[in-house]
Design a protein around this motif. Structure first.
Motif, PDB file in Angstrom:
ATOM      1  N   LEU A 153      -7.628  -1.883  -2.479  1.00 39.76           N
ATOM      2  CA  LEU A 153      -6.918  -1.019  -1.543  1.00 39.76           C
ATOM      3  C   LEU A 153      -5.658  -0.410  -2.168  1.00 39.76           C
ATOM      4  O   LEU A 153      -5.353   0.769  -1.948  1.00 39.76           O
ATOM      5  CB  LEU A 153      -6.543  -1.811  -0.289  1.00 39.76           C
ATOM      6  N   THR A 154      -4.915  -1.193  -2.952  1.00 45.61           N
ATOM      7  CA  THR A 154      -3.711  -0.649  -3.581  1.00 45.61           C
ATOM      8  C   THR A 154      -4.071   0.423  -4.606  1.00 45.61           C
ATOM      9  O   THR A 154      -3.389   1.447  -4.714  1.00 45.61           O
ATOM     10  CB  THR A 154      -2.886  -1.750  -4.263  1.00 45.61           C
ATOM     11  N   MET A 177      -7.280  -6.509  -1.791  1.00 46.51           N
ATOM     12  CA  MET A 177      -5.998  -5.809  -1.871  1.00 46.51           C
ATOM     13  C   MET A 177      -5.870  -5.018  -3.164  1.00 46.51           C
ATOM     14  O   MET A 177      -5.292  -3.926  -3.175  1.00 46.51           O
ATOM     15  CB  MET A 177      -4.851  -6.812  -1.750  1.00 46.51           C
ATOM     16  N   LEU A 212       0.829  -1.204   0.000  1.00 43.52           N
ATOM     17  CA  LEU A 212       0.000   0.000   0.000  1.00 43.52           C
ATOM     18  C   LEU A 212       0.864   1.255   0.000  1.00 43.52           C
ATOM     19  O   LEU A 212       0.576   2.223  -0.722  1.00 43.52           O
ATOM     20  CB  LEU A 212      -0.935  -0.005   1.208  1.00 43.52           C
ATOM     21  N   CYS A 213       1.932   1.253   0.782  1.00 39.99           N
ATOM     22  CA  CYS A 213       2.838   2.406   0.805  1.00 39.99           C
ATOM     23  C   CYS A 213       3.521   2.595  -0.542  1.00 39.99           C
ATOM     24  O   CYS A 213       3.743   3.727  -0.994  1.00 39.99           O
ATOM     25  CB  CYS A 213       3.887   2.223   1.899  1.00 39.99           C
ATOM     26  N   ALA A 253      -4.928   3.485  -2.719  1.00 36.50           N
ATOM     27  CA  ALA A 253      -3.715   4.154  -2.248  1.00 36.50           C
ATOM     28  C   ALA A 253      -3.061   4.944  -3.379  1.00 36.50           C
ATOM     29  O   ALA A 253      -2.613   6.083  -3.181  1.00 36.50           O
ATOM     30  CB  ALA A 253      -2.736   3.128  -1.682  1.00 36.50           C
ATOM     31  N   HIS A 270       2.289   1.878  -3.540  1.00 29.40           N
ATOM     32  CA  HIS A 270       1.338   2.473  -4.481  1.00 29.40           C
ATOM     33  C   HIS A 270       1.040   3.925  -4.119  1.00 29.40           C
ATOM     34  O   HIS A 270       0.854   4.765  -5.007  1.00 29.40           O
ATOM     35  CB  HIS A 270       0.062   1.633  -4.516  1.00 29.40           C
ATOM     36  N   THR A 285       3.497  -6.344  -8.001  1.00 30.98           N
ATOM     37  CA  THR A 285       2.437  -6.459  -6.994  1.00 30.98           C
ATOM     38  C   THR A 285       1.531  -7.654  -7.251  1.00 30.98           C
ATOM     39  O   THR A 285       1.150  -8.365  -6.308  1.00 30.98           O
ATOM     40  CB  THR A 285       1.601  -5.156  -6.963  1.00 30.98           C
TER      41      THR A 285
END
Length: 419
Positions: A149-150, A146, A28-29, A153, A31, A130
């Motif tokens: 979420l990615t 995910m 996540l960080c 982000a 992206h 990813t």
């Protein structure tokens, strides 16, 4: 596969299972960091034009060149990752993003342009790696979540940078503003070096993937439709994200800060749209209706964003466009993993191909719109053509087969129609 490693069929140890939350945070960080840097320069293009005395087409390179680099490296990185491993791929990606922190020291336009291109390198390796990483660490439904979420982000990073770049440029040099957005990349590189792992789940073979299999994957009809749909949407999205602030400022008399805020709604809305899209992707088996609806919203909102008069109408148009431009993405990224015979290597190829085809379209888009503005004296022709490209998502939703996904119970080790 008689010689497959024994640990493929065994459940992961509890520590390894819990460690997927650390992996999730790192991804996540990654992206978010990419999103912070991809379009950060867009609201600052008028300042770059004035300082370097360059044309709008040349200024468009600050947005477009990173996308060209990402496009050129997308498919090759998807093939290369199977050989170098996911840990090294993320190290390369994070390092490239961290290099953008040198933007504040750039002495001229060419140097800044080269530093900006590092974003494309980071984008290519982080995004492409990813997919296989998620397949290794997460269960199928978790992968879909995910992916949502990615993408959220990434969208949040774009929204934050586009909305805040112009205000930050009022209190510091605008090149230093670009450095600020790259600082999280430095922190991310350090975190990945300490915490990053590529073990878990279904491993990559380490032997790579043959060009014959790459060709078979890319000839698949569903993959071709996905590539065309994503490229069309991103032609519009990139052109609008890159030039709407300047268009609103020059043609509508809106301040750069306000114009940046309006354009920043595109990725900001996307943060919520992809989360909704993730929920829909978990509940709806067929992607056809989702793609068609998303394409319709993106197409109608895109036209309204520059044709409708007054901010009262522009705001809802931009919001509608933002929803359509993002809600389909979780399903787009998950769909290749659900197709027959897909392995982590093949998913890396598909994700890399998405980046390559869409990246080339995104590279051409802002340059084309900026160049057409220089020739015609108006942004309208270029924005109209870019908006027309977004309708490919609607067309793909109509043409996509009803049975494009495979049964979840199918083993990736079984013979594949792609072999």
């Amino acid at each position: 596969m008689a010689n497959a490693p024994e640990n493929i069929s065994h459940p992961k140890a509890p520590a390894e299972t819990m460690y997927r939350f650390v992996i999730a945070g790192l991804v996540l960080c990654g992206h978010l960091s990419v999103g912070l840097n991809v379009f950060a320069v867009s609201p600052l293009l008028p300042l770059a034009i004035d300082e370097y005395d360059i044309s709008r087409a040349a200024a468009g390179l600050l947005v477009a060149l990173p996308l060209l680099v990402a496009a050129a490296l997308g498919l090759p990185s998807g093939i290369l990752i199977a050989r170098i491993g996911l840990r090294r791929a993320f190290i390369i990606g994070w390092t490239a993003v961290a290099l953008v922190a040198l933007s504040g020291l750039a002495p001229n336009f060419i140097t800044l342009l080269l530093l900006r291109s590092a974003t494309g390198l980071g984008f290519a390796f982080i995004l492409t790696a990813t997919g296989p990483l998620l397949m290794q660490w997460f269960r199928p439904k978790e992968v879909t979540a995910m992916n949502a979420l990615t993408t959220a982000a990434l969208s949040l990073g774009i929204a934050l940078s586009v909305a805040t770049a112009a205000p930050l440029a009022k209190v510091m040099d605008w090149q230093t503003t670009l450095t600020v957005f790259a600082i999280p990349g430095i922190a991310g590189l350090v975190a990945w070096l300490v915490l990053g792992r590529d073990s878990g789940g279904q491993p990559m073979t380490g032997a790579g993937i043959s060009l014959r299999k790459v060709g078979a994957v890319l000839r698949n009809r569903a993959i071709v439709l996905l590539l065309a749909a994503d490229a069309g949407i991103l032609v519009q999205y990139t052109a609008f994200t890159g030039w709407l602030p300047t268009f609103y400022n020059e043609d509508r008399g809106i301040s750069l800060s306000q114009a940046g805020f309006i354009t920043g709604l595109l990725p900001l809305v996307g943060v919520f749209a992809v989360l909704v899209g993730g929920v829909v992707a978990l509940r709806v088996a067929s992607p056809r209706a989702l793609f068609a609806a998303s394409g319709l919203l993106a197409g109608m909102g895109g036209l309204g964003a520059f044709l409708l008069p007054g901010q009262a109408l522009i705001y809802p148009a931009v919001v509608i466009m933002g929803i359509g431009s993002w809600v389909y993405v979780p399903k787009l990224l998950t769909l290749p993993m659900q197709m027959p015979g897909m392995t982590p290597e093949r998913v890396a190829v598909v994700w890399g191909s998405l980046l390559t085809f869409s990246g080339f379209a995104m590279f051409v888009s802002p340059i084309f719109v900026g160049g057409l503005r220089d020739i015609s004296g108006s942004f309208i022709p270029g924005l109209t053509i870019a908006a027309a490209a977004s309708w490919t998502l609607l067309v793909a939703g109509i043409l996509l087969s009803k049975n494009v996904t495979d049964s979840p119970a199918r083993s990736p080790q079984e013979p594949s129609p792609l072999d």
